[in-house]
Each structure stands twice: as structure tokens, then as C-alpha cells.
Write a protein that holds these residues in place. Sequence first.
Motif, mmCIF file in Angstrom:
data_model
loop_
_atom_site.group_PDB
_atom_site.id
_atom_site.type_symbol
_atom_site.label_atom_id
_atom_site.label_comp_id
_atom_site.label_asym_id
_atom_site.label_seq_id
_atom_site.Cartn_x
_atom_site.Cartn_y
_atom_site.Cartn_z
ATOM 1 N N UNK A 155 0.868 -1.174 0.000
ATOM 2 C CA UNK A 155 0.000 0.000 0.000
ATOM 3 C C UNK A 155 0.901 1.220 0.000
ATOM 4 N N UNK A 156 0.794 2.017 -1.067
ATOM 5 C CA UNK A 156 1.732 3.104 -1.314
ATOM 6 C C UNK A 156 0.992 4.421 -1.470
ATOM 7 N N UNK A 157 1.660 5.514 -1.161
ATOM 8 C CA UNK A 157 1.106 6.845 -1.383
ATOM 9 C C UNK A 157 1.767 7.555 -2.557
ATOM 10 N N UNK A 158 2.855 6.979 -3.086
ATOM 11 C CA UNK A 158 3.588 7.633 -4.168
ATOM 12 C C UNK A 158 3.580 6.746 -5.409
ATOM 13 N N UNK A 159 2.896 7.187 -6.470
ATOM 14 C CA UNK A 159 2.829 6.366 -7.685
ATOM 15 C C UNK A 159 4.204 5.956 -8.204
ATOM 16 N N UNK A 160 5.209 6.807 -8.013
ATOM 17 C CA UNK A 160 6.544 6.495 -8.519
ATOM 18 C C UNK A 160 7.162 5.293 -7.814
ATOM 19 N N UNK A 161 6.621 4.933 -6.644
ATOM 20 C CA UNK A 161 7.172 3.808 -5.897
ATOM 21 C C UNK A 161 6.568 2.464 -6.328
ATOM 22 N N UNK A 162 5.556 2.497 -7.185
ATOM 23 C CA UNK A 162 4.909 1.251 -7.590
ATOM 24 C C UNK A 162 5.908 0.296 -8.232
ATOM 25 N N UNK A 163 6.699 0.817 -9.168
ATOM 26 C CA UNK A 163 7.685 -0.032 -9.843
ATOM 27 C C UNK A 163 8.729 -0.530 -8.855
ATOM 28 N N UNK A 164 9.137 0.322 -7.934
ATOM 29 C CA UNK A 164 10.107 -0.099 -6.912
ATOM 30 C C UNK A 164 9.529 -1.226 -6.068
ATOM 31 N N UNK A 165 8.259 -1.080 -5.705
ATOM 32 C CA UNK A 165 7.618 -2.104 -4.905
ATOM 33 C C UNK A 165 7.589 -3.448 -5.611
ATOM 34 N N UNK A 166 7.280 -3.432 -6.902
ATOM 35 C CA UNK A 166 7.261 -4.688 -7.661
ATOM 36 C C UNK A 166 8.658 -5.276 -7.774
ATOM 37 N N UNK A 167 9.663 -4.413 -7.930
ATOM 38 C CA UNK A 167 11.043 -4.911 -7.972
ATOM 39 C C UNK A 167 11.432 -5.582 -6.661
ATOM 40 N N UNK A 168 10.824 -5.148 -5.565
ATOM 41 C CA UNK A 168 11.132 -5.709 -4.244
ATOM 42 C C UNK A 168 10.257 -6.913 -3.906
#
Length: 340
Positions: free
Chosen positions: A195-208
Amino acid sequence: MQAFLVREPGAYAVEEVSEASPGPGEVAVTVVAVGICGSDLELLDGRRPAAYVRYPVVPGHEWAGRVASLGRGVTGLARGDPVVAEGLRSCGVCERCAEGRTNLCTAAYAETGFTHPGALAEQVVVPARLVHRLPTNRPVESAALLEPAACAANGLLEAGVPRPGSRLAVVGDGPLGLLALLLLRAVSPAELALVSRRPARAARGRDCGATLVVHARDQEAMAELSGCFDTVVDTTTSPEGPASSLTMLRRGGTAILLGISGADRPTIDPDTIALGHLHVLGIFAASRAAWQWTVELYAQGILDPAPLITHRFSLAEMPEALATLASRESGAIKVLIHPE
């Protein structure tokens, strides 16, 4: 040697200080890399509670380096060894320490980088009993992220490491949240949501390792997550974060609260906990067992936090580093300082 010295809130600069010299049972370490985080910003501007800081101080609690010299009586280490060290300077003899819960030591609070000189310097001195040696075939730089990773690992150990096939979620997309994803990925969950508040972190989250990324303000998507997860790890610093995390749990599920909001009002409904038969676990820092597990995962290559490093600066560039960390527009995840 050169060090970033905070004399009092708002008064800080890189200065020349006395060279670190280890006493009996201590180790001097040449610092390779230091991570800076929100706790350091609180220290700089005076927002950190008085019981958890002692000015003047050299900050730096997330770090890795190589042994420079050994104090009298230190064995098992040698010059040049790559190392990290626990930040909390536990007494080792109280009831909590005897249980292995060194993060809950009943002695007066003491932590490298807050009450004792930290690693934003060319060298740092720490008790040898807190040092963990790293394998020589793993990068030293990215080991600076093992301190926050150990805090997340402590939550998993205290709650019981989730079984393979569990449905897991992380709330919060900062470095701690992304490190929690990296750890949870290792247990082979059936689902791992962020659950994220920053759209730019979506790709980072998937990478993790996230299999699903949901924006915290997407009410429809959040409603679909209600009652779905066995374990939710909350890493937010907002009062609303833990309350939201509880709604995501199935009955009998477990919430691990890693963030500190500073809220001065109740934000969790106790009836939600009681009627849901929920387990809610608060976590303070990292125990020795959590450190050991984190270092083992790093040594085996199972935990690799290197992709979270977005910016690197020298000690002389501390003003730029702090501005980058504080800026929402910088895209910074983990900012490292190289004092050498």
C-alpha cells in the motif's frame, strides 16, 4: 579526523574532531558508507524526544565499514574485516538482555549516532560485542542498509516468520517498507501487497517482490483488501496507517507496527482488535537475533538492498545530501554518505 558534528538543534557542520581511538573491548572502524534517514533529520532540528538524544553528537546509526584497529582484549576480528554493528548499546546483563531481547534493555537508553558518536565521520568506535562480521564476497556499501532491515526482521521474528503461502502486505513505501518487502519475499508468500502513497514507488515495490501495489487513497481498491491478509507490516509514520492496516487483516491476523507517528491521540479502535481476534505487535529497534538473521540473509545473497540506494554523497556534501533526503521531488529512497 573529519566528522559531521551536531552541537545543538539547528547548529551543525563538518568539523575536525579528535580521531577515534578504541578502548578496551572496543573496535575502531573506517566507515565505508552511512545511510541517513528521518530520525537524523529529527536530531538535526530538535524534534527527537530529549530522552533519545544527547547533544553534541555525531549522527550516523546506519552504516558499514572495515575494522581499522582493535582495543585491548578484542579477539575474533582483524584489521580490514568488513563489519556492521548493532546501534543500541545494551547492557548485556539485565533481564531483557538475558532473554535475548537486547532492544528492550532496561538500562539507560544508549545508541550509536544519538547518544554516542556515530558514523558520519571517517571512523567510528563501537563495543566489539556489538559487531557483526560480513563475508568478504558481499558488498560493504549496501550493508549500511542492514540496520533498518534488522528492525523489520525483528518484527517478523517477534510475530513468527510467516509460513510459505501466506497472504502478506506492507503499508508504507519508504525504505523501511521496501526492506520489509525484500524480507517477506524470501518466505514465498502466495500474495505480497504494497500500500503506497507515491505512484513512482509502484515499480520499486514490484522490484522488491510486491505482487500487487495499491494507492492508499484509492478507496475502492483499499476496500477490496479488507479482511484479506494473514500478516500486515505497517511502516508508516502517520496516525492513520496502523488503523488502515488493521482493516486489511483476516480474523486472527497479525499486525506488525514498525512506524512511529508521534500522534497524541488514539487512532486504533480497540473493538476492531477484540472482535477480530487480532494480534497487534509494536516493534522497537532490533534485537541481537534480528541482527544475526539479517546478516545471515545478506551473507547468503537472499537479502540484497543495493537497488534501494538512489543517491551518494561525500561528507563535505552533507548539505546537499540532507536537502535531497528532505525533498519529495528528489526521488530519493536511500541516501548514502561516503566519509572516506
